[in-house]
Design a protein around this motif. Structure first.
Motif, PDB file in Angstrom:
ATOM      1  N   GLN A 738       9.428  -2.497   0.411  1.00 32.36           N
ATOM      2  CA  GLN A 738       7.608  -3.570  -0.072  1.00 32.36           C
ATOM      3  C   GLN A 738       7.161  -3.235   1.281  1.00 32.36           C
ATOM      4  N   ARG A 739       6.985  -3.407   2.311  1.00 35.74           N
ATOM      5  CA  ARG A 739       6.365  -3.638   3.169  1.00 35.74           C
ATOM      6  C   ARG A 739       6.023  -2.472   3.844  1.00 35.74           C
ATOM      7  N   GLY A 740       6.955  -1.463   4.083  1.00 35.40           N
ATOM      8  CA  GLY A 740       6.837  -0.485   4.854  1.00 35.40           C
ATOM      9  C   GLY A 740       5.450   0.919   4.812  1.00 35.40           C
ATOM     10  N   TYR A 741       4.826   1.121   3.501  1.00 31.28           N
ATOM     11  CA  TYR A 741       3.338   1.926   3.478  1.00 31.28           C
ATOM     12  C   TYR A 741       2.783   0.214   3.174  1.00 31.28           C
ATOM     13  N   THR A 742       2.878  -0.414   2.442  1.00 31.57           N
ATOM     14  CA  THR A 742       1.532  -1.084   1.755  1.00 31.57           C
ATOM     15  C   THR A 742       0.901  -1.589   3.589  1.00 31.57           C
ATOM     16  N   GLU A 743       2.185  -2.201   4.494  1.00 32.65           N
ATOM     17  CA  GLU A 743       2.077  -2.596   5.605  1.00 32.65           C
ATOM     18  C   GLU A 743       1.962  -2.194   7.018  1.00 32.65           C
ATOM     19  N   GLY A 744       3.209  -1.270   7.106  1.00 34.15           N
ATOM     20  CA  GLY A 744       3.768  -0.275   7.718  1.00 34.15           C
ATOM     21  C   GLY A 744       2.691   0.854   7.953  1.00 34.15           C
ATOM     22  N   ASP A 848       5.235   9.379   8.357  1.00 40.52           N
ATOM     23  CA  ASP A 848       5.545   9.998   6.830  1.00 40.52           C
ATOM     24  C   ASP A 848       6.769  10.821   6.157  1.00 40.52           C
ATOM     25  N   MET A 849       7.395  11.120   7.457  1.00 42.25           N
ATOM     26  CA  MET A 849       7.817  12.214   6.924  1.00 42.25           C
ATOM     27  C   MET A 849       9.170  12.401   7.346  1.00 42.25           C
ATOM     28  N   PRO A 850      10.651  12.361   7.867  1.00 32.31           N
ATOM     29  CA  PRO A 850      11.943  12.626   7.972  1.00 32.31           C
ATOM     30  C   PRO A 850      11.123  13.109   9.846  1.00 32.31           C
ATOM     31  N   GLY A 851      11.489  12.898  10.924  1.00 34.74           N
ATOM     32  CA  GLY A 851      11.089  13.221  12.123  1.00 34.74           C
ATOM     33  C   GLY A 851      10.815  12.227  13.198  1.00 34.74           C
ATOM     34  N   GLY A 852       9.865  12.463  13.881  1.00 42.11           N
ATOM     35  CA  GLY A 852       9.775  11.081  14.969  1.00 42.11           C
ATOM     36  C   GLY A 852       9.382  11.509  16.354  1.00 42.11           C
ATOM     37  N   GLY A 853       9.385   9.963  17.497  1.00 36.88           N
ATOM     38  CA  GLY A 853       9.838  10.549  18.713  1.00 36.88           C
ATOM     39  C   GLY A 853      10.775  11.097  18.864  1.00 36.88           C
ATOM     40  N   PHE A 854      12.493  10.483  18.686  1.00 37.89           N
ATOM     41  CA  PHE A 854      13.434  10.786  18.893  1.00 37.89           C
ATOM     42  C   PHE A 854      14.045  12.060  19.147  1.00 37.89           C
TER      43      PHE A 854
ATOM     44  N   ALA B  54      15.485   8.622  -3.516  1.00 41.41           N
ATOM     45  CA  ALA B  54      14.575   9.510  -2.316  1.00 41.41           C
ATOM     46  C   ALA B  54      14.091   8.469  -0.397  1.00 41.41           C
ATOM     47  N   ALA B  55      13.858   9.296   0.373  1.00 41.66           N
ATOM     48  CA  ALA B  55      13.888   8.772   1.534  1.00 41.66           C
ATOM     49  C   ALA B  55      13.011   8.613   1.744  1.00 41.66           C
ATOM     50  N   ILE B  56      11.557   8.721   0.947  1.00 44.89           N
ATOM     51  CA  ILE B  56      10.033   9.449   1.202  1.00 44.89           C
ATOM     52  C   ILE B  56       9.974   8.519   0.647  1.00 44.89           C
ATOM     53  N   LEU B  57       9.167   7.146   0.660  1.00 47.77           N
ATOM     54  CA  LEU B  57       7.503   6.794  -0.460  1.00 47.77           C
ATOM     55  C   LEU B  57       6.863   7.347  -0.669  1.00 47.77           C
ATOM     56  N   GLU B  58       6.046   6.909  -1.717  1.00 49.57           N
ATOM     57  CA  GLU B  58       5.367   7.385  -1.878  1.00 49.57           C
ATOM     58  C   GLU B  58       4.318   6.922  -1.609  1.00 49.57           C
ATOM     59  N   LYS B  59       3.205   7.537  -1.403  1.00 50.89           N
ATOM     60  CA  LYS B  59       1.788   6.921  -0.767  1.00 50.89           C
ATOM     61  C   LYS B  59       1.682   5.221  -1.647  1.00 50.89           C
ATOM     62  N   GLY B  60       1.460   4.505  -0.272  1.00 56.39           N
ATOM     63  CA  GLY B  60       0.800   3.682  -1.603  1.00 56.39           C
ATOM     64  C   GLY B  60       1.541   2.415  -2.498  1.00 56.39           C
ATOM     65  N   GLN B  61       3.007   3.492  -2.280  1.00 55.48           N
ATOM     66  CA  GLN B  61       4.209   2.756  -3.478  1.00 55.48           C
ATOM     67  C   GLN B  61       4.905   1.600  -2.809  1.00 55.48           C
ATOM     68  N   GLU B  62       5.131   0.537  -3.255  1.00 58.48           N
ATOM     69  CA  GLU B  62       6.262  -0.554  -2.530  1.00 58.48           C
ATOM     70  C   GLU B  62       7.828  -0.222  -3.030  1.00 58.48           C
ATOM     71  N   GLY B  63       8.541   0.290  -2.266  1.00 54.25           N
ATOM     72  CA  GLY B  63       9.543   0.485  -2.363  1.00 54.25           C
ATOM     73  C   GLY B  63      10.661  -0.338  -2.970  1.00 54.25           C
ATOM     74  N   SER B  64      11.803  -0.005  -4.184  1.00 52.22           N
ATOM     75  CA  SER B  64      12.039  -0.917  -4.208  1.00 52.22           C
ATOM     76  C   SER B  64      14.046  -0.482  -4.452  1.00 52.22           C
ATOM     77  N   LEU B  65      14.972  -0.856  -3.767  1.00 52.16           N
ATOM     78  CA  LEU B  65      16.400  -0.630  -3.618  1.00 52.16           C
ATOM     79  C   LEU B  65      16.543   0.123  -4.858  1.00 52.16           C
TER      80      LEU B  65
END
Lengths: 982, 114
Positions: A738-744, A848-854, B54-65
């Motif tokens: 839930q908070r991944g995009y909105t807060e992270g 935002d997409m698969p990847g990252g520092g590691f 899906a592994a990646i959220l949409e922009k602005g989306q609150e994901g759920s399980l």
């Protein structure tokens, strides 16, 4: 001055000065002494500054929150009793500093001495001013620790080391018991605050845990005050420099025990158990210590046992459960501090000016040092309890108490006689001290020609002796008010009536004093013949030595028991240990499953996909194959686990985990290269065809291991099946999603977790990786291969012969420069920039997409290692200047700075800031501070991976000398390569 | 599918444990690698096996399980992979150094007395 400032300065100053003294040059004797003396006097002034409050019956308090949730605060308080002790600690401390300045030799590292002394003073002030029981226990242990350092100051002497160790073992063990006791006491009362505890005496005594608390606390107090049967450490502590003995054994360390007993007297005292334990320990110690003291031949030894005896007297008084006895005890604590400090100093002067402390060698010093002799005479008379000196008055009070003490037991009838006996002993050893050292014929063959000491060295003794006389003549006018405040603050109400006068008329205590004095003189005369024989051991109880029991116990615990335990339960072999670990893990998991019920869950299993099933048939076969091949065909095993790893990668992709697949894939490559590099240094092992007839023992061993492996495998398989067929609990995942995009600020939740939500874990992890890389690098710098691995491997040697025109370069590589592996060589050069761009791409889009520092870091590492593998070390290093250590350091620095930067903005550690920025060409890029953090991870992974790989790779191209192995006289292999160590 | 993955975990664990108990250092390293595969797969599987989530959220989306794969085990495993790599590397270097010092690749640093 405000209370809190006085209190905090009183504790803080000595510790701060201790650090400062420790930083002085080794031989800055005067500077260190001036610093220590200044601080001691400043503390004394601070104590005086507190007197107006104390004399008005008040208490100074201050409190700083430390761990308020645990009831532990840095709370300090000074009431009348603590004030008395603070005065003793600082006053005698200042005198000891002055004395030590002249006592310590110039060759000694004196600043260190004063650093320990000041720290000890701080710890001791902490004990007496603690307003919290746990804080008290803390400072208590600090006094043990610093007294250990002080006693062992001359650590080149074995006696000093042994004495210090014994003192620490006994007092710190006691301190541990005290800590436990304090916890129990706090549990009973419900608070660790001293004021609360002191007010809860009735509650404590009525509690079922009272006895436990009492025993534990007394164990602490009695060990510290060297009471029987723990008395034996004190004489051994005499190996310390004399100023230390004068300080520790008159006013401070040993007094901490009686301080604690007096402090908690209104809480713990007043019961039969208290009387029995404290009273009998005190009585025994008083008699035993005084008796042994008579027969000591060392001046300091005599004083040590006399200290034990006087502490016994104080303990006995505290054990009598009478308020008047408490008055006597507190009074005697002060008197004893004055005369015992001056006597120790006098003994130190004798030692310093004559070179010996042996009573048998000393004699007639009265002529060469008359002034010191007079001072010592007065101090010893005070110790013996001669009228008009301070010791007399407290002794009279003791006698009076011995006569009137009440107790449920009829045994008290012996108390007056015991008191007289102890007092007579005390007269006898005082006489021995004075008569042995100062009277008699002219001394012969002393190590040094005796003479009076420097005036400044004698000044502390003079002041102390003056105090003894003043208090002895005018007790009520000198110490009267101080004593009254002290007693009142312990009791919590007005003190009972007592009279501080020299003359109380002809009464029973006076008669007892006369008998004791006469008896002591008589005893000394009668013992003359025995003493002249010069034995170092008292008659009758010579064999009774607590020390020997202590040593036996220590040997048993630290040597015999340890050895037996190791023989019983230890092994030096890895395989049995691993077997035990695997077995224990299996049993733990199995027991848990068995107890809680076990079985598949209720989720319907998803249909089996033939492709993935096929992948795992291959993967599983490869794993089993690797298990079989790993002994004789290492390369094959390596390839096989690589295949298994690929199956794992496919699985991750299959089940919606692209990040994992990416990381696993890159790590797989690097791990394989690493292991390949390692293969070179392992011994040859051929699968001998006649290895079929395995020994029976070996075969059973393999069967057992196979059983374990199958059990572990099927256990984990069953467990994972049971887990997978249940609905996973929604713990944190939902929240993170839930908070991944909105807060992270990132759509790749896995990456957001790593660099934001759980970034602290990641920070710790990259530190681990850095530590591992540096360790590997350090180990490889000193790497010496086994003799049979030094030669260039067969394959390379063959290549050398087979390739026409090839040269073995100076670094062991076979290259002929023109067409060696030309196609792959060109390809890797072409692919290098592509890989770097890929890495940057992976890094930037990681949020935002698969990847990252590691994974980006791993890709860079792979790109570079490819150049090494194909291009060769020389070629690559000519063109690419790598500084892996720099990358590691920069990476850590960037990550840590990003984490800390949040603090500057008033946010908690590692708070992420994020926004999106438009960059030309690249587009919208998340410029979260998490990205900078990820760059730190990236640089670290690049650096760490390259550091390990390159260090390992360089082993093949550097010259090695084989480790000389005297057992096998083989020919030293000729190094084929010239030595060039990096 | 669950059965396949759990059997895979079992096989990996079994092979890993077997190698872990062998006497040669290289066997132990390979065993540890296999064991870490098994453990990583196990931790990963605790989030449930989801194909096509899906592994990646949409922009602005609150994901759920309901729509997305469980990210927590993935993050754990990602850390575990990197740490596993570091420990494998360290173990390798330590074993090489031990082999250089003792002359043998036996895990105890000396051949077993027969």
């Amino acid at each position: 001055m405000p209370d809190s400032l006085i209190l905090l300065a009183l504790i803080g100053l000595p510790f701060a000065a201790s650090v400062a003294a420790g930083l002085l040059p080794t031989h800055a004797r005067n500077a260190a002494a001036a610093l220590a003396g200044g601080v001691a006097v400043a503390c004394l002034i601070l104590v005086w500054a507190a007197y107006p409050t104390i004399s008005a019956g008040g208490v100074l308090r201050t409190e700083i929150a430390w761990l308020p949730a645990l009831g532990l605060n840095l709370s300090l308080r000074i009431d009348g009793f603590a004030w008395l002790f603070a005065g003793l600690v600082t006053g005698i401390g200042a005198l000891v500093v002055l004395y030590a300045r002249y006592y310590m030799a110039e060759e000694d590292p004196v600043p260190r001495f004063f650093a320990f002394l000041l720290a000890f003073m701080g710890a001791m002030l902490g004990v007496v001013t603690s307003g919290n029981l746990i804080l008290l226990a803390f400072f208590w242990e600090l006094t043990s620790l610093f007294s250990f350092l002080l006693i062992g100051y001359w650590h080149h002497a074995a006696t000093a080391r042994d004495g210090a160790r014994m003192a620490l073992t006994i007092t710190a063990t006691g301190g541990l018991a005290l800590f436990a006791g304090v916890l129990v006491l706090g549990h009973i009362v419900g608070s660790y605050d001293l004021d609360v505890v002191l007010a809860a005496g009735d509650q404590v005594r009525a509690h079922p845990l009272y006895l436990v608390a009492l025993l534990l606390i007394l164990l602490g107090a009695l060990t510290k005050s060297a009471q029987f049967p723990f008395h034996f450490w004190l004489p051994h502590a005499m190996a310390a420099p004399t100023p230390v003995s004068a300080y520790l054994h008159s006013a401070t360390l040993v007094k901490a025990g009686v301080f604690l007993m007096a402090r908690l007297w209104p809480v713990l005292g007043g019961t039969d158990a208290w009387f029995l334990i404290v009273g009998s320990a005190g009585l025994l110690t008083m008699l035993l210590g005084a008796y042994i003291a008579i027969f000591q031949t060392d001046l300091k030894g005599l004083l040590a046992y006399s200290t034990i005896s006087h502490l016994g007297l104080i303990t006995l008084l505290l054990g009598l459960n009478s308020e008047l006895a408490l008055v006597a005890a507190i009074f005697h604590i002060m008197n004893h501090a004055a005369f015992k400090a001056s006597l120790f100093m006098a003994a130190g002067i004798i030692d310093h000016e004559t070179g010996t402390r042996d009573i048998r060698r000393l004699s007639g010093l009265n002529r060469s040092m008359p002034f010191t002799a007079r001072l010592a005479l007065v101090a010893a008379a005070a110790m013996a309890g001669v009228p008009l000196l301070n010791g007399f008055i407290s002794k009279e009070m003791f006698f009076a108490e011995a006569l009137t003490a009440e107790s449920p037991l009829g045994l008290l009838n012996i108390l007056p006689f015991a008191a007289m006996l102890g007092s007579a002993f005390s007269v006898a050893y005082s006489l021995r001290f004075i008569h042995g050292a100062f009277f008699g014929p002219e001394p012969r063959d002393l190590p040094r020609q005796p003479h009076e000491p420097a005036n400044w060295m004698r000044l502390p003794v003079e002041l102390l002796v003056l105090t003894c006389i003043m208090v002895g003549v005018l007790p009520a006018a000198t110490v009267g008010p101080f004593l009254a405040h002290g007693v009142q603050s312990v009791l919590g109400h007005d003190a009972p009536y007592y009279s501080l006068a020299v003359w109380h008329g002809f009464n029973l205590p006076l008669l007892m004093s006369v008998i004791a004095l006469g008896g002591g003189v008589l005893l000394y005369l009668l013992l003359q013949r025995h003493l002249r024989r010069g034995l170092d051991r008292p008659p009758l109880i010579g064999r009774l030595e607590g020390q020997r029991i202590f040593e036996r116990t220590m040997v048993f615990l630290s040597w015999r028991l340890a050895r037996r335990a190791e023989a019983l339960a230890g092994t030096r072999r890895l395989q049995p240990m691993l077997r035990l670990i695997v077995g224990a893990a299996f049993l733990a998991g199995g027991t848990a499953a068995w107890l809680r019920g076990f079985g598949p869950g209720n989720l319907p299993a998803s249909p089996v996909d033939p492709v993935l099933a096929l992948v795992w048939i291959g993967g599983g076969a490869c794993a089993i194959g690797a298990a079989i091949m790993a002994k004789y065909h290492r390369l094959a095993a390596l390839i096989l686990i690589g295949a298994t790893g690929l199956a794992l990668v496919v699985t991750f992709v299959w089940f919606s985990a692209p990040d994992l697949a990416l990381t696993q894939l890159t790590v797989e490559v690097v791990t394989t290269v690493l292991l390949l590099l390692g293969l070179r240094w392992l011994p040859k092992r051929a699968d001998t065809p006649d290895g079929v007839g395995l020994e029976v023992l070996s075969r059973t061993r393999r069967l057992r291991d196979l059983g374990l492996a199958v059990a572990a495998g099927s256990g984990l398989a069953a467990l994972s099946y049971a887990v997978m067929t249940r609905v996973p609990p929604e713990l944190l995942a939902q929240d993170f999603l839930q908070r991944g995009y909105t807060e992270g600020g990132g759509t790749n939740v896995v990456n957001v977790i790593l660099v934001d939500f759980r970034a602290f874990d990641t920070l710790g992890e990259i530190f681990v990786v850095a530590a591992v890389a540096l360790t590997a690098y350090a180990l490889l710098r000193r790497f010496r291969p086994a003799p049979d691995s030094v030669e260039v491997p067969e394959q390379q040697a063959h290549a050398d012969g087979a390739t026409a025109g090839a040269v073995v370069t100076g670094r062991g590589e076979v290259r002929d420069g023109a067409d060696w592996l030309l196609v792959p060589f060109t390809l890797t050069r072409l692919i290098f920039p592509v890989m770097l761009v890929t890495a940057v791409f992976l890094l930037l889009r990681g949020h935002d997409m698969p990847g990252g520092g590691f994974s980006a870091g791993m890709v860079v590492a792979i790109a570079i290692i490819l150049q090494y593998m194909i291009g060769g070390t020389d070629w690559t290093e000519e063109r690419l200047r790598l500084r892996p250590q720099l990358w590691v350091g920069m990476g850590l620095l960037i990550a840590a700075c990003t984490a800390l930067a949040a603090l500057f903005f008033g946010r908690p550690f590692l708070t992420t800031y994020f926004a999106y920025a438009e960059l030309p060409l690249i587009g919208r890029v998340p410029t979260a501070s998490a990205l900078i953090f990820d760059i730190g991870i990236f640089m670290l992974v690049v650096g760490a991976t390259l550091l390990m790989l390159v260090a390992l790779a360089h082993q093949s191209v550097r010259g090695h000398r084989a480790v000389p192995r005297p057992v096998e006289p083989t020919e030293a292999p000729v190094p084929l390569v010239t030595a060039r160590t990096r | 599918m669950e059965l396949v993955v759990s059997l895979a975990i079992g096989v990996l664990t079994g092979s890993g444990v077997w190698l872990l108990l062998r006497s040669r250092t290289f066997q132990v390293i390979i065993g540890l690698s296999l064991l870490s595969y098994a453990v990583n797969l196990f931790i990963f599987s605790t989030g449930g096996l989801r194909t096509g989530a899906a592994a990646i959220l949409e922009k602005g989306q609150e994901g759920s399980l309901a729509q997305f794969a469980d990210p927590l085990p993935q993050a754990l495993v990602l850390t575990a992979i990197v740490i596993g790599f570091a420990t494998t590397a360290l173990l390798l270097v330590v074993l090489l150094a031990a082999r250089g010092l003792t002359g043998t690749d036996h895990v105890d640093g000396r051949e077993r007395d027969r």
